[in-house]
Design an enzyme around this catalytic site. Structure first.
Site, PDB file in Angstrom:
ATOM      1  N   LYS A 156      54.493 -29.194 -34.101  1.00 46.11           N
ATOM      2  CA  LYS A 156      53.517 -28.305 -34.736  1.00 46.11           C
ATOM      3  C   LYS A 156      54.087 -26.892 -34.849  1.00 46.11           C
ATOM      4  CE  LYS A 156      50.342 -25.442 -33.758  1.00 46.11           C
ATOM      5  NZ  LYS A 156      50.504 -24.586 -34.944  1.00 46.11           N
ATOM      6  N   GLU A 231      57.882 -22.118 -22.438  1.00 44.08           N
ATOM      7  CA  GLU A 231      58.732 -20.932 -22.606  1.00 44.08           C
ATOM      8  C   GLU A 231      57.802 -19.830 -23.075  1.00 44.08           C
ATOM      9  OE1 GLU A 231      61.719 -20.858 -21.690  1.00 44.08           O
ATOM     10  OE2 GLU A 231      62.250 -22.984 -21.624  1.00 44.08           O
ATOM     11  N   CYS A 265      61.154 -13.169 -27.247  1.00 50.23           N
ATOM     12  CA  CYS A 265      60.732 -13.265 -25.843  1.00 50.23           C
ATOM     13  C   CYS A 265      61.800 -12.714 -24.903  1.00 50.23           C
ATOM     14  CB  CYS A 265      60.373 -14.702 -25.497  1.00 50.23           C
ATOM     15  SG  CYS A 265      61.587 -15.890 -26.034  1.00 50.23           S
TER      16      CYS A 265
HETATM   17  P1  NDP Z   1      50.572 -18.088 -29.604  1.00 53.37           P
HETATM   18  O1  NDP Z   1      50.978 -18.356 -28.213  1.00 53.37           O
HETATM   19  O2  NDP Z   1      49.128 -18.050 -29.941  1.00 53.37           O
HETATM   20  O3  NDP Z   1      51.234 -19.151 -30.623  1.00 53.37           O
HETATM   21  C1  NDP Z   1      52.323 -19.986 -30.333  1.00 53.37           C
HETATM   22  C2  NDP Z   1      52.059 -21.402 -30.849  1.00 53.37           C
HETATM   23  O4  NDP Z   1      50.957 -21.967 -30.131  1.00 53.37           O
HETATM   24  C3  NDP Z   1      51.660 -21.462 -32.322  1.00 53.37           C
HETATM   25  O5  NDP Z   1      52.167 -22.633 -32.898  1.00 53.37           O
HETATM   26  C4  NDP Z   1      50.142 -21.521 -32.246  1.00 53.37           C
HETATM   27  O6  NDP Z   1      49.557 -22.081 -33.396  1.00 53.37           O
HETATM   28  C5  NDP Z   1      49.970 -22.412 -31.035  1.00 53.37           C
HETATM   29  N1  NDP Z   1      48.651 -22.314 -30.381  1.00 53.37           N
HETATM   30  C6  NDP Z   1      47.780 -21.281 -30.424  1.00 53.37           C
HETATM   31  N2  NDP Z   1      46.678 -21.575 -29.719  1.00 53.37           N
HETATM   32  C7  NDP Z   1      46.849 -22.812 -29.213  1.00 53.37           C
HETATM   33  C8  NDP Z   1      46.046 -23.678 -28.392  1.00 53.37           C
HETATM   34  N3  NDP Z   1      44.868 -23.307 -27.949  1.00 53.37           N
HETATM   35  N4  NDP Z   1      46.539 -24.885 -28.070  1.00 53.37           N
HETATM   36  C9  NDP Z   1      47.756 -25.277 -28.495  1.00 53.37           C
HETATM   37  N5  NDP Z   1      48.547 -24.509 -29.286  1.00 53.37           N
HETATM   38  C10 NDP Z   1      48.113 -23.292 -29.631  1.00 53.37           C
HETATM   39  O7  NDP Z   1      51.231 -16.740 -30.026  1.00 53.37           O
HETATM   40  P2  NDP Z   1      50.761 -15.760 -31.210  1.00 53.37           P
HETATM   41  O8  NDP Z   1      51.311 -16.297 -32.437  1.00 53.37           O
HETATM   42  O9  NDP Z   1      49.289 -15.527 -31.222  1.00 53.37           O
HETATM   43  O10 NDP Z   1      51.408 -14.398 -30.738  1.00 53.37           O
HETATM   44  C11 NDP Z   1      50.696 -13.571 -29.832  1.00 53.37           C
HETATM   45  C12 NDP Z   1      51.599 -12.988 -28.811  1.00 53.37           C
HETATM   46  O11 NDP Z   1      52.247 -14.026 -28.106  1.00 53.37           O
HETATM   47  C13 NDP Z   1      52.732 -12.175 -29.382  1.00 53.37           C
HETATM   48  O12 NDP Z   1      52.335 -10.881 -29.666  1.00 53.37           O
HETATM   49  C14 NDP Z   1      53.733 -12.254 -28.273  1.00 53.37           C
HETATM   50  O13 NDP Z   1      53.435 -11.304 -27.294  1.00 53.37           O
HETATM   51  C15 NDP Z   1      53.519 -13.646 -27.713  1.00 53.37           C
HETATM   52  N6  NDP Z   1      54.498 -14.614 -28.254  1.00 53.37           N
HETATM   53  C16 NDP Z   1      55.549 -14.931 -27.491  1.00 53.37           C
HETATM   54  C17 NDP Z   1      56.502 -15.802 -27.966  1.00 53.37           C
HETATM   55  C18 NDP Z   1      57.682 -16.158 -27.175  1.00 53.37           C
HETATM   56  O14 NDP Z   1      58.665 -16.617 -27.733  1.00 53.37           O
HETATM   57  N7  NDP Z   1      57.633 -16.004 -25.876  1.00 53.37           N
HETATM   58  C19 NDP Z   1      56.417 -16.389 -29.308  1.00 53.37           C
HETATM   59  C20 NDP Z   1      55.234 -16.004 -30.035  1.00 53.37           C
HETATM   60  C21 NDP Z   1      54.327 -15.146 -29.496  1.00 53.37           C
HETATM   61  P3  NDP Z   1      49.058 -21.191 -34.644  1.00 53.37           P
HETATM   62  O15 NDP Z   1      49.774 -19.885 -34.567  1.00 53.37           O
HETATM   63  O16 NDP Z   1      49.450 -22.010 -35.794  1.00 53.37           O
HETATM   64  O17 NDP Z   1      47.590 -21.042 -34.508  1.00 53.37           O
END
Ligand code: NDP
Length: 457
Positions: A156, A231, A265
């Site tokens: 996903k 991660e 990250c």
């Molecule tokens: P999320 O953690 O929300 O998103 C990461 C993935 O998880 C996406 O595919 C998202 O889907 C999915 N997801 C979201 N909610 C759920 C759930 N309840 N159950 C299962 N999967 C879920 O990150 P964001 O995109 O909202 O980013 C927000 C913050 O997260 C950033 O500002 C940053 O601080 C952090 N982040 C950290 C990352 C890293 O590499 N460590 C990567 C991305 C974000 P979808 O987006 O399609 O809804």
């Protein structure tokens, strides 16, 4: 059943790049059923044939590299040079794990009465949930070892950046990956991700994203005792001692925090500088930051692109309020696009909000310190523990500090810490489990112990 339309936006222009059907929970169920059906034949495939298939996928990706590079640059807003490096890593990742099926070795253990041996068995259907910051690279870190170990997968991608994952599925199938082995579902995390986490036929979730969503995934996976690899976020320290090559440290620091517009990250977003070197370090850093070329991701000269979305820009802006000391900033284009200039905050305390929370944007906090002990204390004073760097010409001290830092990956006199062949992952609330290198395979297999009696006991 699809649930409406997914509009994919190009962050450098704010224009629509593509429109797709938005997947829903039923699509996840169908994908899991397809993966489940494909699992017995995929796991039974001779290891050499599984290797050959993964190599063919790598070849297919290589043939379409230019296409994938443009998708990644446009959809994620990353400089085309960075996108090129990422797609090269995706191909390398599939080639690396193509070597794994024939090297998934077990053990023989001396016991009384017979022969004891272990096997590394695939888990079954694995759910992979990836973010928008490195869409295809992070997908490959999960898909390649999962398939190499004999699992089938449902991937996903983030709703903001689904295009490269969809292309990966097409390319893999055209390269000979059997139907159902890799299934991509592009829909919202709150629906599709959640369904994957709860699905009784999914054996494991591998997730990259925010610590907050990671906590929910760990809790949701507990109901069916799913294996989980997480991660998560980071607030990594770039620790620069006065005896370091300051010019080299200052020249390297900007890309370590402003690379991918800070949406990384591993971003070294806390720059810890020994006080006696602060002035000379800051003047070298200012020069480097002001010269960062921020602009059109498709321009070969661009070093930093836009943020991924208006929402992300709003979040990042909230860290640069009037009461925060802005030391200097780089440039950013005007007009459409989610632009934000590289910004250095200094001097900062480790207690400030910008030093404690993952900003996920091009904002760095410079924190002065006095001596090794204080450097380690400040660097470790965070809930996170993903990455970091130590800069010093004193090799013993550099190694001592590297060992003392509570972080999963660390570099000495360098900010590079991610390689296909070495393990990657976090301590503390930065995650659980390891990706890449030989370690990833452990997280996509369970150990089976078989005892074969040979003297009737
Ligand atoms: P999320 O953690 O929300 O998103 C990461 C993935 O998880 C996406 O595919 C998202 O889907 C999915 N997801 C979201 N909610 C759920 C759930 N309840 N159950 C299962 N999967 C879920 O990150 P964001 O995109 O909202 O980013 C927000 C913050 O997260 C950033 O500002 C940053 O601080 C952090 N982040 C950290 C990352 C890293 O590499 N460590 C990567 C991305 C974000 P979808 O987006 O399609 O809804």
């Amino acid at each position: 059943m699809s649930d409406g339309t997914l509009e994919v936006i190009e962050p450098a222009t704010e224009l629509t790049l593509d429109r797709l059907p938005r997947a829903g929970a039923d699509d996840v169920d169908r994908a899991v059923a397809a993966a489940r059906e494909a699992f017995p034949a995929w796991r039974a495939l001779a290891p050499g044939d599984r290797s050959a298939t993964l190599r063919a996928v790598a070849d297919g990706l290589e043939r379409e590299a230019d296409h994938l590079i443009r998708i990644e640059a446009r959809n994620a807003g990353k400089p085309i040079g960075d996108a090129r490096g990422e797609i090269a890593m995706v191909i390398e990742c599939f080639r690396y794990y193509a070597g794994a099926p024939e090297r998934l070795l077990g053990q023989t253990i001396p016991v009384a009465g017979g022969v004891d041996m272990t096997f590394r068995e695939p888990l079954g259907v694995v759910g992979l949930i990836v973010p928008w910051n490195f869409p295809l690279v992070i997908s490959s870190w999960k898909v390649a070892p999962a398939l190499a170990a004999g699992n089938t997968v449902v991937l996903k991608p983030a709703e903001l950046t689904p295009l490269s994952a969809i292309e990966l599925e097409r390319i893999a199938v055209e390269a000979g990956l059997p139907a159902g082995v890799l299934n991509v579902v592009a829909g919202p995390g709150s629906i599709c991700g959640k369904r994957l986490v709860e699905h009784p036929d999914v054996a494991k979730i591998a997730f990259t994203g925010s610590t907050e969503v990671g906590r929910g995934i760990a809790a949701g996976a507990a109901a069916t005792i799913k294996r989980v690899t997480l991660e998560l976020g980071g607030k990594s320290a770039n620790v620069i001692f006065a005896d370091a090559d300051l010019e080299a440290a200052a020249a390297a620091a900007p890309s370590a925090v402003f690379g991918n517009a800070g949406q990384d990250c591993c971003a070294r977003s806390r720059i810890l500088v020994e006080r006696s070197a602060l002035d000379s370090f800051m003047s070298a850093l200012e020069e480097a930051v002001r010269s960062i070329r921020v602009g059109d991701p498709l321009d070969e000269a661009t070093e930093m692109g836009p943020l991924i979305s208006a929402g992300q820009r709003e979040t990042v802006s909230s860290f640069v309020s009037e009461d925060v000391p802005v030391a200097f900033r780089g440039s950013a284009p005007d007009g459409p696009g989610f632009w934000f200039p590289p910004t250095v905050l200094a001097p900062m305390s480790n207690d400030d909000r910008a030093s404690r929370e993952e900003i996920f944007g091009p904002v760095a906090a410079v924190i002065p310190f006095d001596g090794e002990e204080e450097a380690v204390r400040i660097a470790n004073d965070t809930i996170y523990g993903l990455s970091g760097s130590v800069w010093s010409r004193d090799g013993e001290r550099a190694l001592r500090v590297a060992r003392a830092l509570e972080t999963g990956v660390i570099s000495i006199n360098s900010n590079s810490s991610v390689r296909v062949s070495t393990p990657f992952g976090g301590f503390k609330q930065s995650g659980v489990g390891r990706e890449l290198g030989p370690d990833a395979l452990e997280h996509y297999t369970d150990v089976k112990n078989v005892y074969y009696a040979i003297d009737g006991s």
